[in-house]
Design a protein around this motif. Structure first.
Motif, mmCIF file in Angstrom:
data_model
loop_
_atom_site.group_PDB
_atom_site.id
_atom_site.type_symbol
_atom_site.label_atom_id
_atom_site.label_comp_id
_atom_site.label_asym_id
_atom_site.label_seq_id
_atom_site.Cartn_x
_atom_site.Cartn_y
_atom_site.Cartn_z
ATOM 1 N N TRP B 35 -0.177 -1.170 4.278
ATOM 2 C CA TRP B 35 0.233 -1.839 5.102
ATOM 3 C C TRP B 35 1.916 -0.953 5.758
ATOM 4 O O TRP B 35 2.318 -0.485 6.730
ATOM 5 C CB TRP B 35 1.038 -3.425 5.187
ATOM 6 C CG TRP B 35 0.236 -4.189 4.904
ATOM 7 C CD1 TRP B 35 -1.070 -4.105 5.991
ATOM 8 C CD2 TRP B 35 0.219 -5.753 4.270
ATOM 9 N NE1 TRP B 35 -1.396 -5.804 5.621
ATOM 10 C CE2 TRP B 35 -1.014 -6.299 4.204
ATOM 11 C CE3 TRP B 35 1.214 -6.230 3.477
ATOM 12 C CZ2 TRP B 35 -1.297 -7.534 3.920
ATOM 13 C CZ3 TRP B 35 0.037 -7.502 3.107
ATOM 14 C CH2 TRP B 35 -0.354 -8.078 3.716
ATOM 15 N N ILE B 36 2.866 -0.516 4.630
ATOM 16 C CA ILE B 36 3.237 0.489 4.640
ATOM 17 C C ILE B 36 3.434 1.658 5.220
ATOM 18 O O ILE B 36 3.935 2.056 6.110
ATOM 19 C CB ILE B 36 4.164 0.389 3.592
ATOM 20 C CG1 ILE B 36 5.179 -0.558 2.572
ATOM 21 C CG2 ILE B 36 5.073 1.998 3.755
ATOM 22 C CD1 ILE B 36 5.806 -0.425 0.994
ATOM 23 N N ILE B 39 2.971 0.896 9.293
ATOM 24 C CA ILE B 39 4.564 0.771 9.281
ATOM 25 C C ILE B 39 4.778 1.689 9.663
ATOM 26 O O ILE B 39 4.958 2.581 10.928
ATOM 27 C CB ILE B 39 4.809 -0.673 8.784
ATOM 28 C CG1 ILE B 39 3.848 -1.730 8.454
ATOM 29 C CG2 ILE B 39 6.549 -0.855 9.730
ATOM 30 C CD1 ILE B 39 4.807 -3.289 8.509
ATOM 31 N N ARG B 40 4.560 2.898 9.120
ATOM 32 C CA ARG B 40 5.714 3.505 9.349
ATOM 33 C C ARG B 40 4.818 4.928 10.010
ATOM 34 O O ARG B 40 5.478 5.521 10.579
ATOM 35 C CB ARG B 40 5.165 4.667 7.713
ATOM 36 C CG ARG B 40 6.378 3.987 7.055
ATOM 37 C CD ARG B 40 6.973 5.240 5.499
ATOM 38 N NE ARG B 40 7.764 4.342 4.464
ATOM 39 C CZ ARG B 40 9.046 4.078 4.796
ATOM 40 N NH1 ARG B 40 9.676 5.437 5.694
ATOM 41 N NH2 ARG B 40 10.205 3.876 3.913
ATOM 42 N N ILE B 143 13.306 -2.197 13.441
ATOM 43 C CA ILE B 143 12.032 -1.852 12.181
ATOM 44 C C ILE B 143 12.222 -0.854 11.007
ATOM 45 O O ILE B 143 11.932 -1.314 9.516
ATOM 46 C CB ILE B 143 10.805 -0.893 12.783
ATOM 47 C CG1 ILE B 143 11.047 -1.644 14.327
ATOM 48 C CG2 ILE B 143 9.894 -1.378 12.716
ATOM 49 C CD1 ILE B 143 10.329 -3.064 13.923
ATOM 50 N N ARG B 144 13.332 0.477 11.420
ATOM 51 C CA ARG B 144 12.928 1.083 9.777
ATOM 52 C C ARG B 144 14.108 -0.112 8.839
ATOM 53 O O ARG B 144 14.081 0.235 7.774
ATOM 54 C CB ARG B 144 14.586 1.879 10.418
ATOM 55 C CG ARG B 144 14.103 3.391 9.290
ATOM 56 C CD ARG B 144 15.161 4.150 9.461
ATOM 57 N NE ARG B 144 16.814 3.857 9.799
ATOM 58 C CZ ARG B 144 17.214 4.566 10.426
ATOM 59 N NH1 ARG B 144 17.414 5.336 10.522
ATOM 60 N NH2 ARG B 144 18.685 4.610 10.949
ATOM 61 N N TYR B 146 14.036 -3.038 7.759
ATOM 62 C CA TYR B 146 13.750 -4.135 7.426
ATOM 63 C C TYR B 146 12.791 -3.617 6.665
ATOM 64 O O TYR B 146 11.874 -3.596 5.802
ATOM 65 C CB TYR B 146 12.532 -4.833 8.522
ATOM 66 C CG TYR B 146 13.413 -5.899 8.792
ATOM 67 C CD1 TYR B 146 14.174 -7.000 7.809
ATOM 68 C CD2 TYR B 146 13.931 -5.994 10.285
ATOM 69 C CE1 TYR B 146 14.554 -8.017 8.282
ATOM 70 C CE2 TYR B 146 15.001 -6.998 10.624
ATOM 71 C CZ TYR B 146 14.857 -7.918 10.094
ATOM 72 O OH TYR B 146 15.939 -9.044 10.260
ATOM 73 N N ILE B 147 11.823 -2.382 7.067
ATOM 74 C CA ILE B 147 10.463 -1.612 5.884
ATOM 75 C C ILE B 147 11.499 -0.927 4.631
ATOM 76 O O ILE B 147 10.418 -0.492 4.049
ATOM 77 C CB ILE B 147 10.171 -0.888 6.955
ATOM 78 C CG1 ILE B 147 8.791 0.041 5.807
ATOM 79 C CG2 ILE B 147 10.602 0.733 7.288
ATOM 80 C CD1 ILE B 147 7.199 0.624 6.601
ATOM 81 N N GLU B 151 11.135 -2.636 1.361
ATOM 82 C CA GLU B 151 9.969 -1.672 -0.278
ATOM 83 C C GLU B 151 11.370 -1.837 -0.981
ATOM 84 O O GLU B 151 10.936 -2.076 -2.254
ATOM 85 C CB GLU B 151 10.263 0.204 0.745
ATOM 86 C CG GLU B 151 8.784 0.263 0.934
ATOM 87 C CD GLU B 151 8.566 1.961 1.745
ATOM 88 O OE1 GLU B 151 8.185 2.799 0.859
ATOM 89 O OE2 GLU B 151 9.765 2.370 2.120
ATOM 90 N N ILE B 159 7.233 -7.513 4.181
ATOM 91 C CA ILE B 159 6.553 -6.433 4.893
ATOM 92 C C ILE B 159 4.892 -7.190 5.578
ATOM 93 O O ILE B 159 4.932 -6.346 6.931
ATOM 94 C CB ILE B 159 5.600 -5.195 3.860
ATOM 95 C CG1 ILE B 159 6.899 -4.689 3.186
ATOM 96 C CG2 ILE B 159 4.416 -4.099 4.142
ATOM 97 C CD1 ILE B 159 7.255 -3.559 3.652
ATOM 98 N N LEU B 162 5.948 -7.941 8.751
ATOM 99 C CA LEU B 162 6.647 -6.523 10.340
ATOM 100 C C LEU B 162 5.072 -6.342 10.736
ATOM 101 O O LEU B 162 4.356 -5.955 12.116
ATOM 102 C CB LEU B 162 7.337 -5.411 9.155
ATOM 103 C CG LEU B 162 7.795 -4.770 9.796
ATOM 104 C CD1 LEU B 162 8.456 -5.184 10.634
ATOM 105 C CD2 LEU B 162 8.430 -3.865 9.203
ATOM 106 N N GLN B 163 4.222 -5.939 9.265
ATOM 107 C CA GLN B 163 2.835 -5.642 9.607
ATOM 108 C C GLN B 163 1.645 -6.327 11.100
ATOM 109 O O GLN B 163 1.784 -5.587 11.728
ATOM 110 C CB GLN B 163 1.605 -4.808 8.301
ATOM 111 C CG GLN B 163 0.400 -5.573 8.539
ATOM 112 C CD GLN B 163 -0.263 -3.959 8.919
ATOM 113 O OE1 GLN B 163 0.771 -3.352 9.356
ATOM 114 N NE2 GLN B 163 -1.682 -3.715 9.595
#
Ligand SMILES: [Zn+2]
Lengths: 88, 365
Positions: B35-36, B39-40, B143-144, B146-147, B151, B159, B162-163
């Protein structure tokens, strides 16, 4: 070559795992396709009912007098500016 | 069966591994990593939108002769407005209006200082473009945030949320990025339908007088044997004007002797509704934070003037992107609709106000 039951199950599981991984990666990399658009300017004669659609040019705005009418040679005025989706 | 016994071991080992993974939550962690990663990669796209919008504005500023635009934009890209205290509602509209006007003036002054030789038109386009860039920059930062938070705290729920929301967020980001192009090149957007309807009404009627008050055009005209005041933001720059304030002043000027007020605006559609659907109703069709809308409501309520609304439906993407042809055609239909409303609801020689609400980018008067 003879496969026994276990081997077949193993192959099936491995194939499923690979398929799932490929699907996940595809989802990550695939981007939805954006439709291509062109912007058009609609010109209308201020005297008669002549109407013409031309490509948008920088500086056009609705209400702008632009060019001459080929039918009665009075002015043309921008009546509309809009985007059209192109179909591939 | 000697050769299949090692397969049995592998088989069992796999089963045990899966079992342990599920118990210890390792599968969750692997999923979180995927997911990360996803999202990234999407966040990178938003960052490219934010950076590119900034670069485009700086480029445009430099072309207009601004000095050191990078520095100035870097200073304003995080510009914010703090909303007024809401638990004390007394005079909140006045306070909100004050904050909004101060913000507007600050951005205007900023561009006036930066581009002393540019016209109002060019400056208005850059003001709106900067607003878009501010939104994109903010979106990227949130967004940055929250990710990184997810993490850091190993918070897979965060996560996961967000995904799940990323596709919708990406759509919003792409919409704003497209809006930037519309504003920088002064093309009408979906939100301009109200202004287009006003423009067409002016064109089709017999204009008696025109004036501009507070970035808003007031055109007095004869239409269908009625005296009609048409209000729209002053174009063709990017501008929403002060339709509420101007309308309310106009009503006061006539001591409330107005027979009908009609507001025309773009409205967000519900999923499943068609783009360009026209709906009729009552109330003030205007999507400002409050001050303009309440000015219309107060003025009409004070003198008991019927307040009718006409909206053209679209989604957020269509409202901010260059005007779609379907919506342009809807605006043309809305012109006839307004005329019918006027004729059906007033007698001859009545006085009517029609306000075309929305950003008038690319639409003159
Ligand atoms: Zn002609």
């Amino acid at each position: 070559m003879n496969f026994d039951q276990n081997t077949l199950i193993m192959i099936a599981i491995v194939a499923m795992i690979i398929a799932t991984i490929v699907k996940t990666l595809l989802d990550v990399y695939r981007r939805p396709k954006e439709p291509v658009t062109v912007v058009k300017t609609l010109l209308k004669c201020i005297e008669c009912d002549y109407i013409q659609e031309v490509d948008y040019q920088q500086g056009d705005f609705i209400g702008l007098l632009k060019g001459k009418c080929p039918k009665c040679s009075s002015s043309l005025r921008v009546r509309g500016i809009y985007a059209i989706e192109l179909k591939e | 069966m000697a050769d299949s016994s090692w397969l049995d071991y592998v088989w069992q080992l796999m089963f045990i591994t899966f079992f342990i993974m599920i118990i210890t939550g390792t599968n969750q962690r692997i999923q979180m990593k995927i997911w990360i990663y996803d999202i990234r990669s999407k966040l990178n796209v938003i960052r490219s939108y934010a950076e590119s919008s900034r670069a485009k504005i700086i480029d445009a500023l430099r072309k207009l002769g601004a000095r050191d635009p990078e520095y100035s934009i870097a200073k304003y890209i995080d510009f914010f407005a703090i909303s007024p205290v809401e638990i004390e509602p007394i005079d909140i509209i006045k306070r909100l209006d004050h904050i909004l006007r101060t913000e507007e003036r600050a951005i205007k002054n900023f561009f006036e200082k930066l581009l002393p030789n540019a016209g109002k038109y060019e400056r208005s386009l850059l003001e709106s473009s900067l607003e878009v860039a501010i939104v994109l920059n903010y979106l990227y930062k949130v967004i940055r945030h929250y990710i990184l938070l997810g993490e850091k705290q190993n918070n897979w729920v965060l996560i996961m949320q967000l995904q799940l929301q990323m596709p919708e967020i990406m759509k919003v980001a792409a919409t704003y990025y497209k809006a930037l192009d519309a504003f920088m090149s002064a093309k009408p957007v979906g939100d301009s339908v109200g202004a287009i309807v006003a423009y067409r009404l002016i064109e089709e009627s017999n204009v008696l007088s025109r004036k501009i008050v507070e970035d808003t055009a007031i055109v007095e005209a004869r239409l269908a044997s009625r005296r009609v005041f048409i209000i729209k933001a002053e174009g063709p720059g990017s501008n929403v004007g002060k339709p509420g304030k101007v309308l309310s002043d106009l009503v006061e000027e006539f001591n409330g002797n107005i027979d009908l007020v009609i507001t025309v605006d773009a409205a967000l559609k519900l999923e499943g509704e068609e783009d360009g659907e026209i709906s009729e109703g009552v109330g003030a069709a205007i999507g400002d934070p409050g001050p303009e809308k309440i000015a219309i409501e107060r003025a009409t309520a004070k003198y008991n003037i019927p307040l009718r609304a006409l909206v053209i439906k679209m989604d957020l993407a269509s409202a901010l992107k260059p005007l779609k042809k379907e919506l342009y055609e809807a605006a043309e239909r809305a012109v006839d609709y307004v005329k019918r409303l006027i004729v059906e609801n007033t007698l001859e020689n009545a006085t009517v106000i029609v306000a075309g609400i929305g950003n008038t980018v690319g639409v003159a008067q």
